[in-house]
Every structure is written in C-alpha cells, then in structure tokens.
Design a protein around this motif. Structure first.
Motif, short mmCIF file in Angstrom:
data_model
loop_
_atom_site.label_atom_id
_atom_site.label_comp_id
_atom_site.label_asym_id
_atom_site.label_seq_id
_atom_site.Cartn_x
_atom_site.Cartn_y
_atom_site.Cartn_z
N THR A 4 1.92 -1.73 7.33
CA THR A 4 1.34 -2.82 6.54
C THR A 4 1.76 -4.13 7.18
O THR A 4 2.94 -4.35 7.46
CB THR A 4 1.80 -2.76 5.07
N PRO A 25 0.82 -1.22 0.00
CA PRO A 25 0.00 0.00 0.00
C PRO A 25 0.85 1.26 0.00
O PRO A 25 1.85 1.35 0.72
CB PRO A 25 -0.81 -0.11 1.29
N GLU A 26 0.46 2.23 -0.81
CA GLU A 26 1.17 3.50 -0.86
C GLU A 26 1.12 4.16 0.51
O GLU A 26 0.09 4.14 1.19
CB GLU A 26 0.51 4.41 -1.90
N THR A 86 3.04 3.23 3.04
CA THR A 86 3.56 2.33 4.08
C THR A 86 4.90 2.84 4.58
O THR A 86 5.81 3.09 3.80
CB THR A 86 3.71 0.89 3.53
N THR A 132 -4.60 -8.05 0.56
CA THR A 132 -4.16 -8.09 -0.83
C THR A 132 -3.19 -9.26 -0.94
O THR A 132 -2.28 -9.39 -0.11
CB THR A 132 -3.46 -6.77 -1.21
N ILE A 149 -2.53 0.29 7.61
CA ILE A 149 -3.07 0.77 6.34
C ILE A 149 -3.25 -0.34 5.33
O ILE A 149 -3.78 -0.11 4.25
CB ILE A 149 -2.25 1.93 5.74
N GLY A 150 -2.80 -1.56 5.68
CA GLY A 150 -2.99 -2.66 4.74
C GLY A 150 -2.53 -3.99 5.29
O GLY A 150 -1.76 -4.06 6.25
#
Length: 176
Positions: A124, A50-51, A53, A167, A151-152
């Motif tokens: 992340t 994720p952008e 991170t 993901t 965030i991910g």
C-alpha cells in the motif's frame, strides 16, 4: 494570510495558504514537527489500510512521519523512497516523477535493499496529500519493478483530480 481549517479526530489545524505557481494558493499540510496532528491522522487512517497489506511504501519528506506512525500502530513495516541520491544507497532504483504538485519534476531513489523488501509483497502506497497522482504512480512503478503488487493508495488528504484509486480522510480545496 488566508488558511483552511481541517479537523482529524479531536485535532483541528488551520492550514496556511501557499502560492503554487502563478495560478492559485492551496492549503499546506505539514506533518513534520507536529506530532499531535501526525499521531491523530495516523490513528484515523488505520481503518483505511487495505486488507492484506504486507508493507507500506512512502516517500520523504512530509509523508514519512505519518507513515512511520501508521506502521508503528498497525505493525506493518514500511519502505521509504528518497528524493536525493545518497552515497550509501546500494544498487538504487531510480524513477522520474514527471510533474509534482508544486510544478517541479523530481527523481526518486529507492535503495536496492529496500526494493528487495517489496518483492512478492502486497504493497500500500502512503502519501500525505494526493493531487495529480504523479508521485503515487512513480512509487507504484518502483513496486512493479521490484516484483511486488500495489493493492492500494492511502492518503491523509486528496486535492484536485487524480485518476489514482486513492482512499483518503478528507478532500482539500484546489484553491483558497
């Protein structure tokens, strides 16, 4: 013995089927001792980070070499939770994992100094395989308790139903 074939980039592996409880056999992903597979998988996962991170969080054992390679290639540092209490841990955070994939509950330990690295950071969570989501949720609780923000969730493989917004590269069958 039955197996399940996966291909990541140019690397193909026949994952052996292992018994899980009394119910079924599942493909076993092993990154430990397989540098070629680990490196190819880490490379394939880079575009999935994720952008924004700022730090990666993982847990020993099998996800550690994968996360290390992702960190090495991306330049994003990582922190690792342990499955055993070590005498050298400083003021560790402790988090129960209610149900692991193999049906064994565990306790995770995060060194207090490592927890400080999560504070105020966008994190992340990286795993080898996400099945039930229990480990990912436990790692997320570490992040929250340390003052960071998840965030991910990133995994090489997903297996079964999990409500984590993960993901992943490939889905594995629940049973083979």
């Amino acid at each position: 013995m039955s197996s399940f074939n996966v291909k990541v980039g140019s690397i193909s592996r026949d994952l052996p089927a292992v018994q899980v409880g009394n119910v079924n056999r599942v493909p076993l992903v092993e990154f430990i001792g397989d540098s070629e597979f680990t490196n190819e998988t880490a490379q394939a996962m880079l575009p999935l980070i994720p952008e924004g991170t700022e730090i990666l969080l993982t847990v020993v054992t099998n996800a550690l070499p994968l996360t290390h390679e992702i960190s090495d290639r991306s330049g994003i540092p990582y922190v690792c939770a342990r499955k055993k209490r070590r005498t050298y841990l400083t003021d560790p955070m402790i988090q129960e994992v209610p149900s692991m994939t193999l049906g064994v509950s565990e306790t995770l330990w995060l060194d207090g100094l490592h927890a400080q690295r999560l504070k105020g950071r966008k994190v992340t969570i990286v795993q080898d395989v996400v099945a039930s989501g229990g480990t990912g949720k436990a790692l997320a609780r570490f992040v929250e308790r340390a003052g960071g923000t998840v965030i991910g969730y990133l995994a090489a493989f997903k297996q079964g139903d999990s409500d984590l917004p993960v993901t992943f590269l490939q889905e594995l069958p629940r049973s083979i």
